[in-house]
Structure formats: structure tokens, C-alpha cells
Design an enzyme around this catalytic site. Sequence first.
Site, mmCIF file in Angstrom:
data_model
loop_
_atom_site.group_PDB
_atom_site.id
_atom_site.type_symbol
_atom_site.label_atom_id
_atom_site.label_comp_id
_atom_site.label_asym_id
_atom_site.label_seq_id
_atom_site.Cartn_x
_atom_site.Cartn_y
_atom_site.Cartn_z
ATOM 1 N N TYR A 187 0.834 -1.210 0.000
ATOM 2 C CA TYR A 187 0.000 0.000 0.000
ATOM 3 C C TYR A 187 0.868 1.259 0.000
ATOM 4 O O TYR A 187 0.609 2.210 -0.754
ATOM 5 C CB TYR A 187 -0.910 -0.034 1.226
ATOM 6 C CG TYR A 187 -1.971 1.039 1.246
ATOM 7 C CD1 TYR A 187 -3.152 0.887 0.524
ATOM 8 C CD2 TYR A 187 -1.806 2.196 1.996
ATOM 9 C CE1 TYR A 187 -4.139 1.861 0.549
ATOM 10 C CE2 TYR A 187 -2.793 3.179 2.024
ATOM 11 C CZ TYR A 187 -3.950 3.005 1.300
ATOM 12 O OH TYR A 187 -4.921 3.975 1.329
ATOM 13 N N LYS A 233 0.979 4.217 -2.903
ATOM 14 C CA LYS A 233 0.610 5.616 -2.666
ATOM 15 C C LYS A 233 1.790 6.561 -2.883
ATOM 16 O O LYS A 233 1.607 7.690 -3.353
ATOM 17 C CB LYS A 233 0.023 5.770 -1.264
ATOM 18 C CG LYS A 233 -1.293 5.013 -1.070
ATOM 19 C CD LYS A 233 -2.368 5.459 -2.073
ATOM 20 C CE LYS A 233 -3.704 4.771 -1.818
ATOM 21 N NZ LYS A 233 -4.757 5.207 -2.746
#
Length: 283
Positions: free
Chosen positions: A161, A165
Site C-alpha cells: 500500500y 501511494k
Amino acid sequence: MTAAAPARRLEGRVHLITGAARGIGAAVARRLSAEGSAIAAADLDADGLAALAADLEATGTAVLTGRFDSRDSAATDRFVAETVERFGRLDGAVPCAGIARAARAEEMTDAAFADVLGINLTGVFYTCRAVGRVLLARGEGAIVTVASITARGGQPGRANYAASKWGLVGLTKTLALEWGGRGVRVNAVAPNGVDTPMIRDGIPPDFLDGVMLDRTPLGRLARPEEVAAVIAFLLGPDASYVNGAVVEVDGGLTAGFLTARNGADFASRTIPSPPAPGQQNRP
């Protein structure tokens, strides 16, 4: 007190949203609809899309839906073309599709890493590329991506993740550089925890209350509608000189560090007075 209806700053415009069936994506679709935009909504959740479309059409909003995986570049290209054919124009996009697959790095599977990068980053690029081609041909438009405060630092258990991002912020800023001079603005929002099913289902309650909310000055999760309001601003005419920005919608979490109790931990202590003139602090 009833909240005032949003100004119709996007009257007559058309915006495409991926991940639109629930969470931030659904809130964005509703907010842009309330501001006057027609909506092209995409997701894999057919039932969620149908419910969203029914709600928006009941308010008089024109809606187009598409069920496909955002990692499918050909399907993305077709939906963008269908949007332009249906509405005669396209003014911007909000690629909201995103997932989380938490695991310690040494235990993370190939699929968990690839799926998160594929949806959170590669799929966003495909959407931006397809929409960008249309906007660049017109010489105007705006795109807002959905990053995260995780793009400000690492997060244990979320190597996939965090990588997605951080990459998304790099993508956003690069597109802003490439396209800004040709009339297309690209910005991002970076939320803290948002009260969506992904947060409620994926984060243990003790961590949510004892760590995330404890370290957030506002002391609560964001509502999806609050993030959507910032996105609507970035898409609209009032943000005409905002390009390449990453707007933190985080309740003040990243305003400092080493904080607890909503930022009151140090403030509750007595701060030493400065030394008198002629004196020095001693170690």
C-alpha cells in the site's frame, strides 16, 4: 442545523469516477452530482453501481455506469470513449479505485503485492492516460487522484500500500508537470483514516482508537463527504491555479509528530522558561 446545499460550480460538466460504488468514490459521485455534473461511474460492484445510479438519477443527474477492472487498460479506454459519446464531452476524472492487503513484508504474497500496486497505481495511470488524452485535445480539464498520508512515510504491514501511494504522488506530480501547460490540472488528496468499509473491516478497533484517532488532533475519522468536498474544489474553477498539489485531508495528523491524546500530550506539560539574560542553558 441543516448543511447548505453545495454551490453548482460544475453545472453542465461531466466527470468520470472509478471505484464509485462505495466509500470515497460514491461520496465523490454524489458531491459532483450535487454541484451539477453528469457522472460516469465505474466499478466491479454491479449492485453498488446500480444503487448509486438510482440515487443520482432520482435527483435528475445523468449517469453512465461501467463494470470493469481498472487494471484493464482496454476496458478503461472503451469506457472513456463511451462517456464522450454519451455526453459529448468529458471535463475530468477522479480515479478512486483502491484496495489494501495488509501483511508483514516477509509474509506478503506475490498476489497481495501485485494486486495492490495494480489497482492503486497502474489502474490509476490507465484512467489518467485515457482521460488525459481527451482533456488535452480540448485544452482544459482537471484530474484528482486519491493518495494517502501513507505517502508521507512507511507503515508497518503495508509495504504494498505504501509503495502504491508513494508512486501515486510521483505520478500525480509528473502529470501536473507534463499537462499543466496544456490546460489540464492534476492534483491529489491525501486522506488520513476515512470512515469507509475498507477502514472498518481492515483495521483492528484497538489500533483505530488507541493509535490512529489518539494521534489525530481532530480526534475522529474523516467522513467520505469531507474528502469529496475537497476533491470537488480541486476539480472546480476556484482551484484554477492549483496544480501538482497533494492536499492533506487528515484532521491534522501530519501537522506534527510524537503526539498523543489528540495533540495534547506535550501541551499538558509545563514548558521550561527561557534562561535569564546572561545565563546559559546547561546540559
